[in-house]
Design a protein around this motif. Structure first.
Motif, short mmCIF file in Angstrom:
data_model
loop_
_atom_site.label_atom_id
_atom_site.label_comp_id
_atom_site.label_asym_id
_atom_site.label_seq_id
_atom_site.Cartn_x
_atom_site.Cartn_y
_atom_site.Cartn_z
N ARG A 186 0.82 -1.22 0.00
CA ARG A 186 0.00 0.00 0.00
C ARG A 186 0.85 1.26 0.00
O ARG A 186 0.36 2.35 -0.30
N TYR A 187 2.14 1.14 0.37
CA TYR A 187 3.01 2.31 0.42
C TYR A 187 3.76 2.55 -0.89
O TYR A 187 4.28 3.65 -1.11
N TYR A 188 3.87 1.53 -1.74
CA TYR A 188 4.73 1.64 -2.91
C TYR A 188 4.30 2.76 -3.84
O TYR A 188 5.13 3.50 -4.37
N ARG A 189 2.98 2.89 -4.03
CA ARG A 189 2.50 3.89 -4.96
C ARG A 189 2.86 5.29 -4.51
O ARG A 189 3.26 6.15 -5.31
N TRP A 190 2.75 5.54 -3.20
CA TRP A 190 3.02 6.88 -2.68
C TRP A 190 4.51 7.13 -2.55
O TRP A 190 4.97 8.28 -2.63
N ALA A 191 5.29 6.06 -2.37
CA ALA A 191 6.74 6.23 -2.31
C ALA A 191 7.29 6.69 -3.66
O ALA A 191 8.08 7.63 -3.73
N VAL A 192 6.84 6.03 -4.74
CA VAL A 192 7.34 6.43 -6.06
C VAL A 192 6.77 7.80 -6.44
O VAL A 192 7.43 8.59 -7.11
N ALA A 193 5.55 8.12 -6.00
CA ALA A 193 5.00 9.46 -6.23
C ALA A 193 5.87 10.51 -5.54
O ALA A 193 6.12 11.59 -6.10
N GLY A 194 6.36 10.19 -4.33
CA GLY A 194 7.26 11.11 -3.63
C GLY A 194 8.55 11.32 -4.38
O GLY A 194 9.10 12.44 -4.40
N ALA A 195 9.07 10.26 -5.02
CA ALA A 195 10.29 10.39 -5.80
C ALA A 195 10.07 11.33 -6.98
O ALA A 195 10.87 12.24 -7.24
N PHE A 196 8.97 11.13 -7.72
CA PHE A 196 8.67 11.99 -8.87
C PHE A 196 8.43 13.43 -8.43
O PHE A 196 8.91 14.37 -9.06
N PHE A 197 7.67 13.62 -7.34
CA PHE A 197 7.36 14.97 -6.89
C PHE A 197 8.64 15.71 -6.47
O PHE A 197 8.85 16.86 -6.85
N LYS B 66 17.50 6.01 -4.66
CA LYS B 66 17.93 6.66 -3.42
C LYS B 66 19.31 7.29 -3.57
O LYS B 66 19.55 8.40 -3.06
N SER B 67 20.22 6.61 -4.28
CA SER B 67 21.58 7.14 -4.44
C SER B 67 21.58 8.45 -5.22
O SER B 67 22.20 9.43 -4.82
N PHE B 68 20.88 8.47 -6.36
CA PHE B 68 20.82 9.70 -7.15
C PHE B 68 20.01 10.77 -6.44
O PHE B 68 20.25 11.97 -6.63
N ALA B 69 19.03 10.37 -5.63
CA ALA B 69 18.19 11.34 -4.93
C ALA B 69 19.01 12.22 -3.99
O ALA B 69 18.69 13.40 -3.78
#
Length: 397
Positions: A20-31, A90-93
């Motif tokens: 249930r967290y995966y969708r919002w985790a990747v959304a956080g990366a894009f945002f 995470k590394s590039f982030a």
């Protein structure tokens, strides 16, 4: 290990406990990536003034930024296959979150070259990695989410530019860069630990950088190239076209890309639902028809506001073309998702980097109206290859 070997797998235990967290985790990366990108755009005139260079010289620095992005995109494939999109993202982030501070401190032209190359590299590397993670989440959840992920990127870009426009005026470049880094860092700390793990089993073999040998992935890369060139053409030349062709003022001219980007962002949040209901190929084909129609009409519009409306229609169509292409690339059998996305992203973004200068040169001779009509015809080629988008509907393995 080979960059072509196998398809990434998702660990079942992780799926059951944290899906249930995966969708919002990747959304956080894009945002967060979009947020820093939108913030960086505001630093361009400040950095140009700080370095004391002309628009032409800084244009070469922007090219260096683009080359850094393309270099990282090209190297990401084997890194993703070896370490997984969660770790690479995470590394590039880390670089995305904090490198803007280095940019704000750079006041020497010679230092600006490696600094902007690295800025482009961290943006480009994170772009490929987070798209690969979005593909992994689509496989895990069995539904589309790539379009809305790109919508979160657009939303982040808007937030970054809106905040920066206000803050930079009162606090300056360095203070703004620190604030952006803090906000982006907090978002990343909250969301990125929840990214889905899609790495392969670790091996002791060295990473080998080589091109995929599946012809289909190059066809998908060509689709990305032909789809992203029109997007770059509207970004860079829509305002010039409206101003020159219709003698419009600067404010009116600016509405062309604003209308295009607004409809594109809106439809990206709706695109996943449409794709889940009607399928990737049908959604893809309708999107291409809408985008091509908008671009074609903009080329012979009799009035500035009709051209602006046509660009808005084009944005409706363009919105879901590239996300579906990325999903299709990441779901190709016999090739790792990261390897495929690395190549397709590299080919697509090279069009945005190289094509605008060529378009500007041609438009200076024949006008931009005919150029947009030709770009609409380029999308016909993408339509002819649209059956390749069926891989985007691949469900969880």
């Amino acid at each position: 290990m080979s960059g072509d070997a196998g398809i990434s797998t998702v660990q079942p235990a992780v799926i059951d406990s944290g899906a249930r967290y995966y969708r919002w985790a990747v959304a956080g990366a894009f945002f967060s990536n979009g947020f820093v990108t939108g913030s960086w755009a505001l630093h361009i005139p400040l950095m140009m003034s700080r370095l004391g260079v002309s628009e032409g010289v800084f244009g070469l620095l922007i090219l260096v930024f683009g080359l850094g992005a393309l270099a990282a995109m090209g190297l990401c494939g084997p890194l993703l296959a070896r370490y997984g999109s969660d770790r690479v993202t995470k590394s590039f982030a880390v670089g995305v979150a904090f490198w803007l501070i280095v940019v704000a401190l750079t006041n020497n032209l010679y230092l600006a070259v490696p600094v902007l190359f690295m800025l482009g590299a961290v943006f480009g590397g994170m772009d490929v990695a987070m798209n690969a993670n979005a593909v992994a989440v689509e496989k895990t959840l069995g539904r589309a989410l790539m379009s809305s992920s790109h919508g979160f990127w657009s939303l982040g870009g808007f937030a970054g530019s809106a905040l920066g426009s206000f803050y930079l005026h009162y606090q300056g470049a360095f203070s703004h860069a620190v604030l952006v880094s803090v906000i982006a860092g907090i978002i990343m700390l909250i969301t990125l630990p929840r990214l889905v793990m899609d790495r392969q089993q670790q091996t002791s073999e060295k990473i080998r950088f080589r091109l995929p040998n599946q012809p289909v992935i190059y066809l998908i890369g060509m689709m990305a190239l032909f789809a992203m060139v029109p997007e770059g053409a509207v970004l860079d030349w829509a305002a010039v076209y409206i101003q020159q062709a219709f003698s419009a003022d600067l404010t009116t001219a600016g509405y062309g890309y604003a209308a295009f980007s607004a409809t594109m962002a809106l439809v990206r949040f709706l695109g996943d639902g449409v794709r889940n209901r009607f399928g990737a190929v049908r959604t893809f084909r309708v999107s291409i028809i809408i985008a091509a129609a908008g671009l074609f009409v903009s080329g012979f519009a009799p009035h500035a506001w009709i051209a602006i409306l046509a660009f808005a229609v084009a944005g409706l169509g363009v919105a879901n073309i590239v996300p579906i292409i990325f999903s299709a690339a990441g779901n190709q059998s016999g090739i790792h998702a990261g390897t495929a996305l690395s190549l397709v992203t590299l080919m697509g973004y090279s069009g945005i980097l190289v094509a605008p200068s060529l378009i500007g040169y041609i438009g200076g001779y024949i006008g931009f109206g005919p150029v947009y009509m030709v770009l609409a015809l380029m999308l016909v080629v993408v339509f002819m290859l649209s059956s390749l988008a069926s891989a985007a509907d691949q469900k969880r393995e």
